[in-house]
Design a protein around this motif. Structure first.
Motif, PDB file in Angstrom:
ATOM      1  N   THR A 156     -79.347  28.845  48.927  1.00  0.00           N
ATOM      2  CA  THR A 156     -79.472  27.668  48.076  1.00  0.00           C
ATOM      3  C   THR A 156     -78.241  27.529  47.193  1.00  0.00           C
ATOM      4  O   THR A 156     -77.569  28.519  46.880  1.00  0.00           O
ATOM      5  CB  THR A 156     -80.714  27.758  47.175  1.00  0.00           C
ATOM      6  N   GLU A 157     -77.957  26.302  46.791  1.00  0.00           N
ATOM      7  CA  GLU A 157     -76.814  26.069  45.904  1.00  0.00           C
ATOM      8  C   GLU A 157     -77.036  26.726  44.552  1.00  0.00           C
ATOM      9  O   GLU A 157     -76.099  27.258  43.936  1.00  0.00           O
ATOM     10  CB  GLU A 157     -76.589  24.571  45.714  1.00  0.00           C
ATOM     11  N   LEU A 158     -78.284  26.743  44.085  1.00  0.00           N
ATOM     12  CA  LEU A 158     -78.588  27.344  42.794  1.00  0.00           C
ATOM     13  C   LEU A 158     -78.257  28.837  42.791  1.00  0.00           C
ATOM     14  O   LEU A 158     -77.686  29.360  41.830  1.00  0.00           O
ATOM     15  CB  LEU A 158     -80.061  27.125  42.449  1.00  0.00           C
ATOM     16  N   TYR A 159     -78.597  29.520  43.881  1.00  0.00           N
ATOM     17  CA  TYR A 159     -78.273  30.946  43.972  1.00  0.00           C
ATOM     18  C   TYR A 159     -76.755  31.155  43.952  1.00  0.00           C
ATOM     19  O   TYR A 159     -76.255  32.058  43.275  1.00  0.00           O
ATOM     20  CB  TYR A 159     -78.862  31.557  45.249  1.00  0.00           C
ATOM     21  N   ARG A 160     -76.025  30.310  44.654  1.00  0.00           N
ATOM     22  CA  ARG A 160     -74.571  30.477  44.732  1.00  0.00           C
ATOM     23  C   ARG A 160     -73.895  30.324  43.376  1.00  0.00           C
ATOM     24  O   ARG A 160     -72.917  31.009  43.096  1.00  0.00           O
ATOM     25  CB  ARG A 160     -73.987  29.465  45.734  1.00  0.00           C
ATOM     26  N   VAL A 161     -74.420  29.439  42.541  1.00  0.00           N
ATOM     27  CA  VAL A 161     -73.784  29.260  41.234  1.00  0.00           C
ATOM     28  C   VAL A 161     -74.307  30.244  40.188  1.00  0.00           C
ATOM     29  O   VAL A 161     -73.710  30.391  39.127  1.00  0.00           O
ATOM     30  CB  VAL A 161     -73.944  27.813  40.704  1.00  0.00           C
ATOM     31  N   MET A 162     -75.412  30.941  40.503  1.00  0.00           N
ATOM     32  CA  MET A 162     -75.971  31.887  39.534  1.00  0.00           C
ATOM     33  C   MET A 162     -75.596  33.337  39.810  1.00  0.00           C
ATOM     34  O   MET A 162     -75.592  34.153  38.898  1.00  0.00           O
ATOM     35  CB  MET A 162     -77.507  31.783  39.501  1.00  0.00           C
ATOM     36  N   THR A 163     -75.281  33.683  41.052  1.00  0.00           N
ATOM     37  CA  THR A 163     -75.048  35.084  41.385  1.00  0.00           C
ATOM     38  C   THR A 163     -73.843  35.650  40.629  1.00  0.00           C
ATOM     39  O   THR A 163     -72.853  34.953  40.408  1.00  0.00           O
ATOM     40  CB  THR A 163     -74.847  35.274  42.899  1.00  0.00           C
ATOM     41  N   THR A 164     -73.955  36.919  40.241  1.00  0.00           N
ATOM     42  CA  THR A 164     -72.839  37.602  39.562  1.00  0.00           C
ATOM     43  C   THR A 164     -72.356  38.806  40.368  1.00  0.00           C
ATOM     44  O   THR A 164     -71.540  39.581  39.880  1.00  0.00           O
ATOM     45  CB  THR A 164     -73.266  38.071  38.156  1.00  0.00           C
ATOM     46  N   LYS A 165     -72.864  38.957  41.577  1.00  0.00           N
ATOM     47  CA  LYS A 165     -72.403  40.050  42.426  1.00  0.00           C
ATOM     48  C   LYS A 165     -70.978  39.744  42.885  1.00  0.00           C
ATOM     49  O   LYS A 165     -70.742  38.674  43.462  1.00  0.00           O
ATOM     50  CB  LYS A 165     -73.326  40.236  43.634  1.00  0.00           C
ATOM     51  N   PRO A 166     -70.026  40.653  42.649  1.00  0.00           N
ATOM     52  CA  PRO A 166     -68.611  40.359  42.941  1.00  0.00           C
ATOM     53  C   PRO A 166     -68.360  39.872  44.362  1.00  0.00           C
ATOM     54  O   PRO A 166     -67.626  38.913  44.566  1.00  0.00           O
ATOM     55  CB  PRO A 166     -67.932  41.727  42.702  1.00  0.00           C
ATOM     56  N   GLU A 167     -69.003  40.504  45.363  1.00  0.00           N
ATOM     57  CA  GLU A 167     -68.758  40.103  46.751  1.00  0.00           C
ATOM     58  C   GLU A 167     -69.287  38.704  47.043  1.00  0.00           C
ATOM     59  O   GLU A 167     -68.710  37.945  47.811  1.00  0.00           O
ATOM     60  CB  GLU A 167     -69.375  41.121  47.717  1.00  0.00           C
ATOM     61  N   GLU A 168     -70.388  38.332  46.371  1.00  0.00           N
ATOM     62  CA  GLU A 168     -70.958  37.001  46.571  1.00  0.00           C
ATOM     63  C   GLU A 168     -70.194  35.945  45.783  1.00  0.00           C
ATOM     64  O   GLU A 168     -70.062  34.800  46.238  1.00  0.00           O
ATOM     65  CB  GLU A 168     -72.426  37.000  46.177  1.00  0.00           C
ATOM     66  N   VAL A 169     -69.680  36.316  44.622  1.00  0.00           N
ATOM     67  CA  VAL A 169     -68.890  35.385  43.835  1.00  0.00           C
ATOM     68  C   VAL A 169     -67.620  35.013  44.577  1.00  0.00           C
ATOM     69  O   VAL A 169     -67.218  33.855  44.657  1.00  0.00           O
ATOM     70  CB  VAL A 169     -68.536  35.985  42.447  1.00  0.00           C
ATOM     71  N   SER A 170     -66.957  36.017  45.182  1.00  0.00           N
ATOM     72  CA  SER A 170     -65.716  35.759  45.922  1.00  0.00           C
ATOM     73  C   SER A 170     -65.983  34.924  47.166  1.00  0.00           C
ATOM     74  O   SER A 170     -65.188  34.060  47.534  1.00  0.00           O
ATOM     75  CB  SER A 170     -65.056  37.082  46.311  1.00  0.00           C
ATOM     76  N   GLU A 171     -67.146  35.142  47.791  1.00  0.00           N
ATOM     77  CA  GLU A 171     -67.483  34.373  48.985  1.00  0.00           C
ATOM     78  C   GLU A 171     -67.731  32.901  48.624  1.00  0.00           C
ATOM     79  O   GLU A 171     -67.282  31.993  49.321  1.00  0.00           O
ATOM     80  CB  GLU A 171     -68.731  34.949  49.641  1.00  0.00           C
ATOM     81  N   SER A 172     -68.483  32.683  47.516  1.00  0.00           N
ATOM     82  CA  SER A 172     -68.821  31.313  47.151  1.00  0.00           C
ATOM     83  C   SER A 172     -67.612  30.541  46.651  1.00  0.00           C
ATOM     84  O   SER A 172     -67.591  29.320  46.662  1.00  0.00           O
ATOM     85  CB  SER A 172     -69.893  31.307  46.049  1.00  0.00           C
ATOM     86  N   GLY A 173     -66.556  31.269  46.243  1.00  0.00           N
ATOM     87  CA  GLY A 173     -65.359  30.607  45.749  1.00  0.00           C
ATOM     88  C   GLY A 173     -64.402  30.201  46.838  1.00  0.00           C
ATOM     89  O   GLY A 173     -63.402  29.537  46.597  1.00  0.00           O
TER      90      GLY A 173
END
Length: 358
Positions: free
Chosen positions: A340-357
């Motif tokens: 979900t888009e909400l999860y992508r903007v809320m996650t603080t896990k470094p690997e997920e933050v870099s992926e969503s960026g």
């Protein structure tokens, strides 16, 4: 089966509580306790993407006075509005805030003496007189006006207080000696004080709370609720002045349509504060995630949690824990959908933050 049953029970309890509290929504306040994890960074990275996506505003307070975009961003600790207090004279409450601010500036074990408080209160009343007579934003006093007024007082104590304020008025830490130049009427405002450094951070925490109170009073006049989220809440309870003001704010918010939520990963520091009992007693809702052994022991005693209930915050996964709502204690499992888009903007896990960026 457990997961579904727990969720259904939580929803039923929440719906029932909502029905009971509907006319009294202002009573709600929350405390969130979580264990610190490597991927859970307590800084603006936690919130920037979400605030940005929701068209909110981020106000970064720093010693240079520069915001994220490099432009000046200032917040005036002397800001006041005519709805600031229930009394006809809003100055009494504002004077109390400025006393806390001066006590923080002066420091020392003894703090402000009775004569110091009298002098400050007199200077506060004098400095606000022109604005209250004609509430023009251009007449809003700043810290430098208070400094000048203190120097005009005959008592030697006034000169001593002014000398302590000088660093924050004309010295290198004068970031709070400006009129507010940021828009605070956005529905979503995020204050970032990470850049303030050790000397200014305590003042910054106090000033942000007062700015939020200003907003609560404005919203109340417009019959709007205000939701206030304080991350790293244990830092506010670390200093006596900010702790006392935080508890006062916590109680006051609830009567003025404010819904405060405290969030912390450092449970030991939180529970070490003398004010924490006031916070828990005035919290209708506590959400507890996985806790370390030492914290579990303290919390079990503080919140009267049974060994059986403690299993739900012992070596559990992300999204699992306990909910305390009034006299109801419920375990929960929340598997937030990652696609979900909400999860992508809320996650603080470094690997997920870099992926969503990407």
């Amino acid at each position: 089966m457990f997961m579904r049953t727990a969720k259904e029970s939580i929803l039923r309890a929440a719906r029932k509580s909502d029905e009971m509290l509907e006319p009294y929504e202002w009573k709600r306040s929350r405390t969130v306790l979580r264990r610190e994890r490597a991927g859970n960074r307590p800084d603006l990275a936690d919130y920037f993407s979400l605030v940005q996506r929701l068209n909110g505003q981020v106000i970064r307070l720093s010693p240079t006075g520069r915001g994220i975009d490099g432009k000046p961003q200032y917040v005036n600790p002397m800001d006041i509005n005519l709805n600031y207090s229930e009394d006809d004279n809003p100055l009494a409450l504002k004077s109390d805030f400025i006393l806390s601010l001066c006590e923080l500036v002066i420091g020392g074990k003894e703090g402000l003496q009775p004569v110091d408080k009298t002098v400050i209160d007199r200077a506060v009343r004098n400095v606000y007189r022109p604005f209250l007579a004609d509430p023009d934003p251009a007449k809003m006093p700043i810290l430098g006006d208070l400094y000048d007024e203190l120097l005009r007082q005959p008592e030697p104590e006034a000169a001593r207080i002014a000398a302590a304020l000088e660093l924050y008025v004309s010295g290198s830490l004068n970031v709070f000696n400006h009129r507010t130049n940021v828009e605070l009427s956005n529905r979503l405002v995020c204050f970032d004080i990470k850049q303030l450094g050790k000397q200014l951070k305590k003042l910054g925490m106090l000033i942000v709370q007062d700015q939020t109170w200003n907003r609560v009073t404005i919203n109340r006049a417009e019959k709007k609720a205000t939701r206030y989220y304080m991350d790293e809440f244990h830092l506010l309870l670390k200093e006596e002045q900010t702790a006392a003001y935080s508890v006062e704010i916590w109680k006051r918010f609830r009567k003025w349509g404010g819904i405060p939520t405290a969030i912390t990963q450092n449970v030991k520091d939180l529970l070490a504060s003398r004010e924490v009992e006031n916070i828990f007693e005035n919290s209708d809702f506590v959400l507890m995630l996985n806790q370390a052994q030492g914290d579990r022991t303290i919390l079990a005693k503080q919140l009267n949690i049974s060994p059986q209930q403690m299993k739900y915050v012992t070596h559990t996964e992300a999204g699992e824990g306990l909910i305390f709502y009034g006299n109801v204690v419920l375990p929960f499992v929340d598997r937030f959908p990652k696609d979900t888009e909400l999860y992508r903007v809320m996650t603080t896990k470094p690997e997920e933050v870099s992926e969503s960026g990407k």
